[in-house]
Structure formats: C-alpha cells, structure tokens
Design a protein around this motif. Structure first.
Motif, PDB file in Angstrom:
ATOM      1  N   UNK A  27       0.838  -1.205   0.000  1.00 47.17           N
ATOM      2  CA  UNK A  27       0.000   0.000   0.000  1.00 47.17           C
ATOM      3  C   UNK A  27       0.872   1.254   0.000  1.00 47.17           C
ATOM      4  N   UNK A  28       1.972   1.265   0.737  1.00 52.07           N
ATOM      5  CA  UNK A  28       2.824   2.466   0.767  1.00 52.07           C
ATOM      6  C   UNK A  28       3.422   2.748  -0.605  1.00 52.07           C
ATOM      7  N   UNK A  29       3.604   1.704  -1.414  1.00 52.14           N
ATOM      8  CA  UNK A  29       4.152   1.883  -2.760  1.00 52.14           C
ATOM      9  C   UNK A  29       3.064   2.260  -3.756  1.00 52.14           C
ATOM     10  N   UNK A  30       1.880   1.669  -3.614  1.00 54.70           N
ATOM     11  CA  UNK A  30       0.841   1.788  -4.632  1.00 54.70           C
ATOM     12  C   UNK A  30      -0.217   2.837  -4.323  1.00 54.70           C
ATOM     13  N   UNK A  31      -0.186   3.414  -3.130  1.00 49.37           N
ATOM     14  CA  UNK A  31      -1.182   4.428  -2.786  1.00 49.37           C
ATOM     15  C   UNK A  31      -1.152   5.548  -3.825  1.00 49.37           C
ATOM     16  N   UNK A  32      -2.311   5.879  -4.358  1.00 51.43           N
ATOM     17  CA  UNK A  32      -2.392   6.883  -5.406  1.00 51.43           C
ATOM     18  C   UNK A  32      -2.319   6.299  -6.800  1.00 51.43           C
ATOM     19  N   UNK A  33      -1.809   5.067  -6.911  1.00 52.79           N
ATOM     20  CA  UNK A  33      -1.742   4.389  -8.210  1.00 52.79           C
ATOM     21  C   UNK A  33      -2.860   3.369  -8.371  1.00 52.79           C
ATOM     22  N   UNK A  34      -3.083   2.569  -7.336  1.00 51.43           N
ATOM     23  CA  UNK A  34      -4.096   1.517  -7.380  1.00 51.43           C
ATOM     24  C   UNK A  34      -5.026   1.683  -6.182  1.00 51.43           C
ATOM     25  N   UNK A  35      -6.326   1.878  -6.381  1.00 49.39           N
ATOM     26  CA  UNK A  35      -7.246   1.911  -5.242  1.00 49.39           C
ATOM     27  C   UNK A  35      -7.354   0.523  -4.637  1.00 49.39           C
ATOM     28  N   UNK A  36      -7.344   0.454  -3.305  1.00 50.94           N
ATOM     29  CA  UNK A  36      -7.385  -0.855  -2.653  1.00 50.94           C
ATOM     30  C   UNK A  36      -8.067  -0.747  -1.304  1.00 50.94           C
ATOM     31  N   UNK A  37      -8.507  -1.891  -0.804  1.00 49.26           N
ATOM     32  CA  UNK A  37      -9.086  -1.978   0.529  1.00 49.26           C
ATOM     33  C   UNK A  37      -8.652  -3.316   1.123  1.00 49.26           C
ATOM     34  N   UNK A  38      -8.199  -3.278   2.375  1.00 42.90           N
ATOM     35  CA  UNK A  38      -7.705  -4.481   3.052  1.00 42.90           C
ATOM     36  C   UNK A  38      -8.823  -5.045   3.922  1.00 42.90           C
ATOM     37  N   UNK A  39      -8.965  -6.383   3.905  1.00 47.81           N
ATOM     38  CA  UNK A  39     -10.018  -7.055   4.657  1.00 47.81           C
ATOM     39  C   UNK A  39      -9.382  -7.875   5.776  1.00 47.81           C
ATOM     40  N   UNK A  40      -9.681  -7.532   7.016  1.00 46.46           N
ATOM     41  CA  UNK A  40      -9.114  -8.287   8.123  1.00 46.46           C
ATOM     42  C   UNK A  40      -9.215  -7.537   9.433  1.00 46.46           C
ATOM     43  N   UNK A  41      -8.472  -8.033  10.409  1.00 50.16           N
ATOM     44  CA  UNK A  41      -8.439  -7.405  11.734  1.00 50.16           C
ATOM     45  C   UNK A  41      -7.277  -6.417  11.760  1.00 50.16           C
ATOM     46  N   UNK A  42      -7.546  -5.114  11.882  1.00 46.89           N
ATOM     47  CA  UNK A  42      -6.458  -4.129  11.799  1.00 46.89           C
ATOM     48  C   UNK A  42      -5.399  -4.277  12.880  1.00 46.89           C
ATOM     49  N   UNK A  43      -5.718  -4.970  13.989  1.00 46.76           N
ATOM     50  CA  UNK A  43      -4.686  -5.169  14.997  1.00 46.76           C
ATOM     51  C   UNK A  43      -3.605  -6.136  14.507  1.00 46.76           C
ATOM     52  N   UNK A  44      -3.834  -6.800  13.375  1.00 48.73           N
ATOM     53  CA  UNK A  44      -2.839  -7.705  12.808  1.00 48.73           C
ATOM     54  C   UNK A  44      -1.914  -7.014  11.817  1.00 48.73           C
ATOM     55  N   UNK A  45      -2.208  -5.760  11.467  1.00 49.43           N
ATOM     56  CA  UNK A  45      -1.310  -4.998  10.613  1.00 49.43           C
ATOM     57  C   UNK A  45      -0.039  -4.630  11.381  1.00 49.43           C
ATOM     58  N   UNK A  46       1.070  -4.386  10.686  1.00 52.45           N
ATOM     59  CA  UNK A  46       2.297  -4.005  11.384  1.00 52.45           C
ATOM     60  C   UNK A  46       2.092  -2.765  12.252  1.00 52.45           C
ATOM     61  N   UNK A  47       2.768  -2.736  13.360  1.00 50.15           N
ATOM     62  CA  UNK A  47       2.662  -1.596  14.269  1.00 50.15           C
ATOM     63  C   UNK A  47       3.019  -0.312  13.538  1.00 50.15           C
ATOM     64  N   UNK A  48       2.196   0.700  13.715  1.00 47.83           N
ATOM     65  CA  UNK A  48       2.437   1.987  13.084  1.00 47.83           C
ATOM     66  C   UNK A  48       1.751   2.175  11.752  1.00 47.83           C
ATOM     67  N   UNK A  49       1.074   1.132  11.236  1.00 46.47           N
ATOM     68  CA  UNK A  49       0.359   1.269   9.970  1.00 46.47           C
ATOM     69  C   UNK A  49      -0.792   2.261  10.133  1.00 46.47           C
ATOM     70  N   UNK A  50      -0.816   3.276   9.286  1.00 48.50           N
ATOM     71  CA  UNK A  50      -1.913   4.249   9.318  1.00 48.50           C
ATOM     72  C   UNK A  50      -3.078   3.693   8.508  1.00 48.50           C
ATOM     73  N   UNK A  51      -4.210   3.510   9.155  1.00 55.62           N
ATOM     74  CA  UNK A  51      -5.359   2.939   8.466  1.00 55.62           C
ATOM     75  C   UNK A  51      -6.636   3.655   8.892  1.00 55.62           C
ATOM     76  N   UNK A  52      -7.686   3.452   8.110  1.00 58.67           N
ATOM     77  CA  UNK A  52      -8.991   4.017   8.407  1.00 58.67           C
ATOM     78  C   UNK A  52     -10.034   2.942   8.162  1.00 58.67           C
ATOM     79  N   UNK A  53     -10.837   2.642   9.159  1.00 58.36           N
ATOM     80  CA  UNK A  53     -11.892   1.644   9.026  1.00 58.36           C
ATOM     81  C   UNK A  53     -13.051   2.241   8.242  1.00 58.36           C
ATOM     82  N   UNK A  54     -13.491   1.504   7.223  1.00 56.85           N
ATOM     83  CA  UNK A  54     -14.635   1.914   6.422  1.00 56.85           C
ATOM     84  C   UNK A  54     -15.644   0.767   6.411  1.00 56.85           C
TER      85      UNK A  54
END
Length: 323
Positions: A27-54
């Motif tokens: 996502x840090x590489x493709x943000x702005x190039x490819x629209x995407x949405x991640x499906x899962x438990x955000x507490x499993x993302x790496x620490x410090x990942x900036x995310x927004x629940x939709x």
C-alpha cells in the motif's frame, strides 16, 4: 463508480504469516496508483500502519492516500508472528468469502489474496479444500480453473499442479489438456487484452519424446490434439522440448507457455523473476491474483519479507480489471 475506480480487495491471509506486512508495504508503494481496501483485523497490521476503518469499498475513494482503507473484522485476539492461532482460521476463511462477494457484487474490481496456511485452516476450522484455489472455485461455482504464474518476463501455466509426478500421466488426458488450453486462451483474451493469444505447449517427456524413443504421449495424442485445436483457430505451437522453451528468444514467440506439470512450469519463472511472480487464477467468474509465495512463518514479523510479489499481484489485478 467506474470499474477502474473500484478498489482491489485484499484478503488478509494467515495473520501469523507475512501477508499483513507485505500488504501494508504494498500500500505504501501503490497508494495513489491503485485503489485498494484491506479485509481483516487491523490489529494484525504491522505496528504503526496508518489505516482508516470503512464500511463499504466505495468509501475508500474519499480517503487521503496516507491511510490504508480497511474493512475490519474482530478476530478475537492478536496475531503472534510464526504461530498460527486456530481461533483465527474461520475468520481468515470468511475474509476470502467477503472478498469474493465484494467483487461479484461490483463493489470491488478484483480480489488479491494473501497467503494461507492450509494446516492452520484444517486445524482451526476443518477446512475441506486442498487449497486456496479450490475454495475460490467453489465460491465461484466452477470446476475447471487454471493456475497461471505471470511476470513481466514470462507467463506459464502448469497443466497439472500439486500431484505426485507418477500421477501426472494419469491426470494429463486429452480432455484435461484441452480444457487447460481453452481456459488459458480465454483468460489472455478477456483479461490481458490479447485478441489472439499465442500459446506454446511443452512436451511431457524429455526432448518432447524424441520421436517416441523417450515416451509416446507426444506422438499418440498431444501432437494430434494441438493439430486439431490449431485447425479450430487456436494459435498453438508444440509439443516442444521444455528445456528450450524458456530462453529469451523462445519467450518472444508466445504469450504464454503451457507446461505439463508443476516444476516444469515453476522452475523457469522462479529462476527468471523470483520476487515478482504473480499467481493468477483463470476460469473464475471474477479476477483473482495472489503473490507467488507462502506465509513464510520463519521471517514473519521481522521486517524481512520482500513485498515485490504482493505489489505486482495488486498491480496485475488492477490491470486485469481494466481489461
């Protein structure tokens, strides 16, 4: 919302593996190039990942590119890198089903799946399928799906996949090989924009049988099948000796190669482009890609995972959605 503006849905895969971290890095590489949405438990993302629940994929378009859109589900506990939690298994399966549903409903453009650990799913949820692809086929209501490995240098399809070598000649029948060729042709035409795909077909035996001295399948039925399908309008060459199909000049003569068994297909692409190969499932009623690697429990959570294959899998899903 146009198809190309709809996000690629990324299922979380096994939380204890490298899936969440390579998705976040992609996502840090493709943000702005490819629209995407991640499906899962955000507490499993790496620490410090900036995310927004939709709640819905179309809400992703309104977010700044510095936050990862997440459709969140509570898995009930944190993930321990390298150690699968049986309690997560059903949630992992549910995220795959959710991704398929979003794509089939038109809310997402394509599905990119992070790697699974089949043992973890069987231990935690009695998962009845041999693997990811078979479950996706069941969700799509189809049986004849084909695995393509793709990179900028090569597209290759193994006609048989995860079976012992001694069983390959038994599964590899004229009807089966015809279905593989037809599905590959249709996938290249419909999703890669190749109006008349050129396919090169490998022989089963060394030197493609060398006139029957090293095996007879080529003369008995593989060559006649290729001739028959060529008369039907398919652009096919073969059967060819597999050991001369994958150098640069040979690759320039086809859009995809059809190999007869797993290693015959995967050795060349992993040699040519180990970190950027993408697994594409053809024959599904929706677009699905996946990075060509496993959960890598040994390096999970250590920041060592190479996100290249995930980046290319998301990019390819987006390109395929654009036709």
């Amino acid at each position: 919302m146009s198809l190309t503006a709809r996000p690629v849905a990324i299922s979380c895969g096994e939380p204890a593996g490298i899936g969440p971290e390579v998705a976040a890095r992609a996502w840090t590489v493709l943000a702005g190039e490819v629209p995407m949405v991640w499906l899962g438990d955000p507490q499993h993302l790496p620490e410090g990942t900036a995310y927004k629940v939709i709640e819905r994929p179309d809400e992703a378009a309104a977010l700044d590119t510095d936050v990862l859109p997440v459709i969140a589900r509570d898995f009930g506990s944190p993930a321990v890198p390298g150690t699968p939690d049986p309690g997560h298994a059903q949630h992992v399966i549910d995220m795959i089903a959710l991704g398929v549903s979003l794509v089939r409903d038109g809310a997402a453009s394509a599905l990119c799946t992070a790697p699974l650990n089949k043992k973890a799913l069987k231990d935690g949820a009695d998962f009845p399928y041999p693997g990811h692809t078979e479950y996706l086929a069941a969700l799509g209501g189809v049986e004849d799906v084909v695995m393509m490995l793709a990179s900028d240098q090569l597209r290759v399809v193994p006609a048989t996949i995860h079976i012992p070598l001694e069983q390959v000649p038994l599964q590899l029948t004229p009807a089966h090989l015809r279905r593989v060729i037809e599905t590959t042709h249709e996938g290249l035409r419909d999703h890669f924009g190749i109006a008349r795909p050129r396919l090169s077909i490998a022989g089963l035996n060394p030197h493609a049988g060398e006139g029957g001295t090293m095996g007879t399948q080529e003369e008995e039925w593989i060559a006649p099948l290729i001739d028959m399908m060529r008369d039907e309008g398919y652009d096919l060459t073969g059967p060819l000796p597999a050991d001369t199909m994958f150098h640069a000049a040979a690759r320039a003569r086809y859009d995809a190669a059809v190999a007869m068994y797993h290693d015959q297909a995967l050795i060349p692409i992993k040699t040519l482009d180990f970190d950027r190969g993408v697994n594409v499932t053809l024959g599904l009623p929706f677009i699905r890609t996946s990075p060509d690697h496993g959960t890598a429990f040994d390096i999970a959570g250590k920041g060592l995972a190479n996100p290249g294959s995930m980046i290319e899998a998301i990019r390819l899903a987006h390109r395929m959605a654009r036709g």
